[in-house]
Scaffold this motif. Structure first.
Motif, PDB file in Angstrom:
ATOM      1  N   TYR A  63      40.104  49.280  34.334  1.00  0.00           N
ATOM      2  CA  TYR A  63      39.261  48.118  34.110  1.00  0.00           C
ATOM      3  C   TYR A  63      40.079  46.957  33.568  1.00  0.00           C
ATOM      4  O   TYR A  63      39.740  45.803  33.770  1.00  0.00           O
ATOM      5  N   PHE A 105      46.095  46.997  33.818  1.00  0.00           N
ATOM      6  CA  PHE A 105      46.782  47.200  35.093  1.00  0.00           C
ATOM      7  C   PHE A 105      46.465  46.116  36.123  1.00  0.00           C
ATOM      8  O   PHE A 105      47.352  45.695  36.852  1.00  0.00           O
ATOM      9  N   PRO A 106      45.218  45.652  36.231  1.00  0.00           N
ATOM     10  CA  PRO A 106      44.948  44.587  37.202  1.00  0.00           C
ATOM     11  C   PRO A 106      45.757  43.315  36.952  1.00  0.00           C
ATOM     12  O   PRO A 106      46.147  42.634  37.895  1.00  0.00           O
ATOM     13  N   HIS A 164      37.825  43.024  29.024  1.00  0.00           N
ATOM     14  CA  HIS A 164      37.315  44.096  29.879  1.00  0.00           C
ATOM     15  C   HIS A 164      37.507  45.489  29.312  1.00  0.00           C
ATOM     16  O   HIS A 164      37.260  46.471  30.010  1.00  0.00           O
ATOM     17  N   ASP A 217      49.155  43.887  38.381  1.00  0.00           N
ATOM     18  CA  ASP A 217      49.102  43.835  39.842  1.00  0.00           C
ATOM     19  C   ASP A 217      49.000  42.400  40.352  1.00  0.00           C
ATOM     20  O   ASP A 217      49.633  42.046  41.343  1.00  0.00           O
ATOM     21  N   ARG A 218      48.188  41.582  39.690  1.00  0.00           N
ATOM     22  CA  ARG A 218      48.046  40.181  40.105  1.00  0.00           C
ATOM     23  C   ARG A 218      49.344  39.396  39.953  1.00  0.00           C
ATOM     24  O   ARG A 218      49.641  38.520  40.741  1.00  0.00           O
ATOM     25  N   ASP A 273      43.021  40.201  28.825  1.00  0.00           N
ATOM     26  CA  ASP A 273      42.305  41.052  29.768  1.00  0.00           C
ATOM     27  C   ASP A 273      41.775  42.304  29.085  1.00  0.00           C
ATOM     28  O   ASP A 273      40.649  42.720  29.333  1.00  0.00           O
ATOM     29  N   ASN A 308      40.993  53.876  38.905  1.00  0.00           N
ATOM     30  CA  ASN A 308      41.158  52.434  38.801  1.00  0.00           C
ATOM     31  C   ASN A 308      40.934  51.976  37.371  1.00  0.00           C
ATOM     32  O   ASN A 308      39.975  52.375  36.724  1.00  0.00           O
TER      33      ASN A 308
END
Length: 165
Positions: free
Chosen positions: A132, A135-136, A55, A139-140, A51, A130
């Protein structure tokens, strides 16, 4: 000099109570929960690395090489550190926040007004807190990690709580 890195831990329901219960058990229980947490985090680290590479802007692929598992009682991974990256040998912590959160303008000796609003000379515009990348992914995967860690902790408490091992 202390290492400068960003560590992500996932929010797990009831973690304080479980960790408090683990402190009453033998040292072997602490070692085993650290091992189990590292295994859970090892499943998350390649996803986070991919990731960050995808990103994290132009510096993402370099920064992705610094993602590693932290051996703790809860699953944790970190990105960054003091390792030098890229052709300009910038420390990883120096490019970390610009790659993950974005930035509005360059800072340092080369921050002249003519580069301030130029989108071609920055990672991407900063849009708030937020992230990019990095962290996402956490969270997922939070529910899976929480479920696996709670199962591992329950097993360890049962094993060592009854005088086993």
């Amino acid at each position: 000099m202390a290492k400068r890195a960003l560590v992500v831990t996932v929010r797990i329901e009831g973690v304080r109570e479980i960790l408090r219960a683990l402190t009453q058990l033998p040292k072997d229980a602490q070692t085993e929960i650290r091992d189990r947490s590292a295994k859970i985090a090892a499943k998350l680290a390649p996803k986070a690395s991919a990731d960050v590479a995808a990103h994290g802007g132009r510096q993402g692929p370099n920064l992705a090489t610094t993602v590693k598992v932290v051996r703790d009682r809860v699953p944790a991974i970190q990105v960054g550190g003091s390792r030098r990256l890229g052709r300009h040998r910038a420390p990883a912590y120096g490019i970390l926040f610009g790659s993950i959160f974005g930035m509005s303008r360059r800072s340092g000796w080369y921050a002249s007004p003519r580069y301030g609003m130029s989108p071609g000379r920055q990672y991407r515009p900063h849009r708030g807190t937020n992230a990019y990348a990095f962290f996402p992914v956490a969270d997922r995967e939070a529910t899976t990690i929480s479920r696996e860690w709670n199962a591992a902790a329950d097993e360890i408490v049962r094993k060592f709580g009854q005088g086993g091992a």
